[in-house]
Design a protein around this motif. Structure first.
Motif, PDB file in Angstrom:
ATOM      1  N   ALA A   1      24.063  42.812  41.158  1.00  0.00           N
ATOM      2  CA  ALA A   1      25.397  42.777  41.764  1.00  0.00           C
ATOM      3  C   ALA A   1      26.365  43.446  40.792  1.00  0.00           C
ATOM      4  N   SER A   2      26.324  44.771  40.778  1.00  0.00           N
ATOM      5  CA  SER A   2      27.181  45.506  39.853  1.00  0.00           C
ATOM      6  C   SER A   2      27.681  46.783  40.524  1.00  0.00           C
ATOM      7  N   LEU A   3      28.716  47.322  39.966  1.00  0.00           N
ATOM      8  CA  LEU A   3      29.317  48.548  40.485  1.00  0.00           C
ATOM      9  C   LEU A   3      28.342  49.730  40.468  1.00  0.00           C
ATOM     10  N   PRO A   4      27.662  49.997  39.359  1.00  0.00           N
ATOM     11  CA  PRO A   4      26.726  51.139  39.358  1.00  0.00           C
ATOM     12  C   PRO A   4      25.559  50.958  40.326  1.00  0.00           C
ATOM     13  N   SER A   5      25.144  49.737  40.556  1.00  0.00           N
ATOM     14  CA  SER A   5      24.003  49.492  41.418  1.00  0.00           C
ATOM     15  C   SER A   5      24.358  49.527  42.899  1.00  0.00           C
ATOM     16  N   MET A   6      25.534  49.002  43.257  1.00  0.00           N
ATOM     17  CA  MET A   6      25.859  48.815  44.669  1.00  0.00           C
ATOM     18  C   MET A   6      27.011  49.671  45.192  1.00  0.00           C
ATOM     19  N   GLY A   7      27.801  50.259  44.332  1.00  0.00           N
ATOM     20  CA  GLY A   7      28.895  51.115  44.789  1.00  0.00           C
ATOM     21  C   GLY A   7      30.257  50.431  44.749  1.00  0.00           C
ATOM     22  N   TRP A   8      31.285  51.263  44.863  1.00  0.00           N
ATOM     23  CA  TRP A   8      32.672  50.797  44.721  1.00  0.00           C
ATOM     24  C   TRP A   8      33.081  49.802  45.789  1.00  0.00           C
ATOM     25  N   ARG A   9      32.956  50.186  47.053  1.00  0.00           N
ATOM     26  CA  ARG A   9      33.446  49.341  48.142  1.00  0.00           C
ATOM     27  C   ARG A   9      32.745  47.984  48.134  1.00  0.00           C
ATOM     28  N   TRP A  10      31.443  47.999  47.983  1.00  0.00           N
ATOM     29  CA  TRP A  10      30.676  46.761  47.970  1.00  0.00           C
ATOM     30  C   TRP A  10      31.119  45.888  46.803  1.00  0.00           C
ATOM     31  N   PHE A  11      31.174  46.469  45.602  1.00  0.00           N
ATOM     32  CA  PHE A  11      31.500  45.648  44.435  1.00  0.00           C
ATOM     33  C   PHE A  11      32.929  45.122  44.471  1.00  0.00           C
ATOM     34  N   LEU A  12      33.881  45.939  44.902  1.00  0.00           N
ATOM     35  CA  LEU A  12      35.267  45.470  44.941  1.00  0.00           C
ATOM     36  C   LEU A  12      35.432  44.333  45.944  1.00  0.00           C
ATOM     37  N   THR A  13      34.761  44.416  47.079  1.00  0.00           N
ATOM     38  CA  THR A  13      34.815  43.314  48.044  1.00  0.00           C
ATOM     39  C   THR A  13      34.196  42.055  47.445  1.00  0.00           C
ATOM     40  N   TYR A  14      32.995  42.198  46.934  1.00  0.00           N
ATOM     41  CA  TYR A  14      32.258  41.077  46.335  1.00  0.00           C
ATOM     42  C   TYR A  14      33.015  40.488  45.147  1.00  0.00           C
TER      43      TYR A  14
ATOM     44  N   LEU B   1      36.227  40.920  43.901  1.00  0.00           N
ATOM     45  CA  LEU B   1      37.588  40.414  44.057  1.00  0.00           C
ATOM     46  C   LEU B   1      37.637  39.096  44.829  1.00  0.00           C
ATOM     47  N   VAL B   2      36.781  38.938  45.827  1.00  0.00           N
ATOM     48  CA  VAL B   2      36.764  37.671  46.566  1.00  0.00           C
ATOM     49  C   VAL B   2      36.311  36.527  45.657  1.00  0.00           C
ATOM     50  N   LEU B   3      35.225  36.733  44.918  1.00  0.00           N
ATOM     51  CA  LEU B   3      34.728  35.656  44.046  1.00  0.00           C
ATOM     52  C   LEU B   3      35.657  35.405  42.860  1.00  0.00           C
TER      53      LEU B   3
ATOM     54  N   PHE C   1      38.894  35.809  42.961  1.00  0.00           N
ATOM     55  CA  PHE C   1      40.021  35.091  43.565  1.00  0.00           C
ATOM     56  C   PHE C   1      39.686  33.611  43.751  1.00  0.00           C
ATOM     57  N   VAL C   2      38.490  33.312  44.258  1.00  0.00           N
ATOM     58  CA  VAL C   2      38.067  31.920  44.447  1.00  0.00           C
ATOM     59  C   VAL C   2      38.068  31.192  43.104  1.00  0.00           C
ATOM     60  N   HIS C   3      37.520  31.829  42.087  1.00  0.00           N
ATOM     61  CA  HIS C   3      37.482  31.215  40.756  1.00  0.00           C
ATOM     62  C   HIS C   3      38.886  30.930  40.258  1.00  0.00           C
ATOM     63  N   HIS C   4      39.754  31.923  40.318  1.00  0.00           N
ATOM     64  CA  HIS C   4      41.108  31.762  39.788  1.00  0.00           C
ATOM     65  C   HIS C   4      41.926  30.766  40.606  1.00  0.00           C
ATOM     66  N   PHE C   5      41.764  30.784  41.924  1.00  0.00           N
ATOM     67  CA  PHE C   5      42.464  29.833  42.781  1.00  0.00           C
ATOM     68  C   PHE C   5      42.105  28.407  42.378  1.00  0.00           C
ATOM     69  N   THR C   6      40.805  28.157  42.241  1.00  0.00           N
ATOM     70  CA  THR C   6      40.333  26.826  41.851  1.00  0.00           C
ATOM     71  C   THR C   6      40.812  26.466  40.455  1.00  0.00           C
ATOM     72  N   LEU C   7      40.683  27.394  39.535  1.00  0.00           N
ATOM     73  CA  LEU C   7      41.060  27.146  38.143  1.00  0.00           C
ATOM     74  C   LEU C   7      42.534  26.778  38.007  1.00  0.00           C
ATOM     75  N   PHE C   8      43.410  27.584  38.583  1.00  0.00           N
ATOM     76  CA  PHE C   8      44.840  27.344  38.396  1.00  0.00           C
ATOM     77  C   PHE C   8      45.333  26.106  39.133  1.00  0.00           C
ATOM     78  N   PHE C   9      44.761  25.806  40.292  1.00  0.00           N
ATOM     79  CA  PHE C   9      45.194  24.594  40.987  1.00  0.00           C
ATOM     80  C   PHE C   9      44.607  23.334  40.360  1.00  0.00           C
TER      81      PHE C   9
ATOM     82  N   THR D   1      41.611  40.594  35.817  1.00  0.00           N
ATOM     83  CA  THR D   1      40.197  40.344  35.528  1.00  0.00           C
ATOM     84  C   THR D   1      39.307  41.366  36.225  1.00  0.00           C
ATOM     85  N   GLY D   2      39.596  41.660  37.499  1.00  0.00           N
ATOM     86  CA  GLY D   2      38.805  42.645  38.241  1.00  0.00           C
ATOM     87  C   GLY D   2      38.840  44.011  37.596  1.00  0.00           C
ATOM     88  N   THR D   3      40.017  44.440  37.153  1.00  0.00           N
ATOM     89  CA  THR D   3      40.157  45.745  36.499  1.00  0.00           C
ATOM     90  C   THR D   3      39.364  45.796  35.200  1.00  0.00           C
TER      91      THR D   3
END
Length: 174
Positions: free
Chosen positions: A104-117, A119-121, A123-131, A154-156
């Protein structure tokens, strides 16, 4: 298989060290925090055992909790992210499916796939952490700003990390 374990062990040590020694003090405008340690869970092979994934998520988060003195919020957030990872992978499965060697990495799966995967995860981590850190829904506007800024930060950093240190795979960049 031994080289696989060694590479992931080195990745674990590197990301934990980066988080504790450098990223802990790197804050964007008092709002954006960078948690590169979650990259360890994000970059694991797609076909990893779910129990092992949850255990690695706990170890990863607990290690950061020890250094940050945060009584389990990183462990809880990382375990939740690891728990949701297989569902997210099923949701964004490529048309041809995954290959056994895919990571599950950018070089293996591509930009669109990795950014979707990613950024969503993230976001879930950060949402849980901060709340969890806030212990409720106080200051919701500022907390949401922290979540969005930290997710993008973090994503960047994780994308840059992959571009520098990961080798190109068979699927290449898309």
């Amino acid at each position: 298989m031994n080289s696989f374990r060694f590479i992931h062990f080195i990745q674990f040590v590197l990301l934990m060290s980066l988080q504790v020694l450098l990223m802990r003090n790197l804050v964007l405008f008092e709002t954006g925090f960078c948690f590169v340690y979650i990259g360890f869970i994000l970059f694991l092979p797609i076909e990893i055992d779910k129990v092992l994934l949850l255990l690695l998520g706990f170890i990863c988060g607990f290690t950061i909790d020890l250094f940050y003195d945060t009584s389990g919020v990183h462990a809880a957030s990382t375990v939740l992210m690891a728990y949701l990872r297989p569902s997210m992978l099923k949701l964004i499965t490529p048309r041809d499916g995954y290959e056994v060697s895919d990571h599950a990495s950018l070089p293996s799966m591509g930009w669109r796939w990795f950014l979707t995967y990613g950024l969503v995860l993230i976001f879930v981590h950060h949402f849980t952490l901060f709340f969890l850190e806030l212990n409720g829904f106080k200051l919701i506007g500022f907390t949401l700003a922290k979540i969005v800024a930290s997710t993008l930060f973090t994503g960047t950093v994780l994308v840059i990390f992959q571009m520098l240190f990961f080798e190109r795979r068979a699927r290449g960049f898309r």
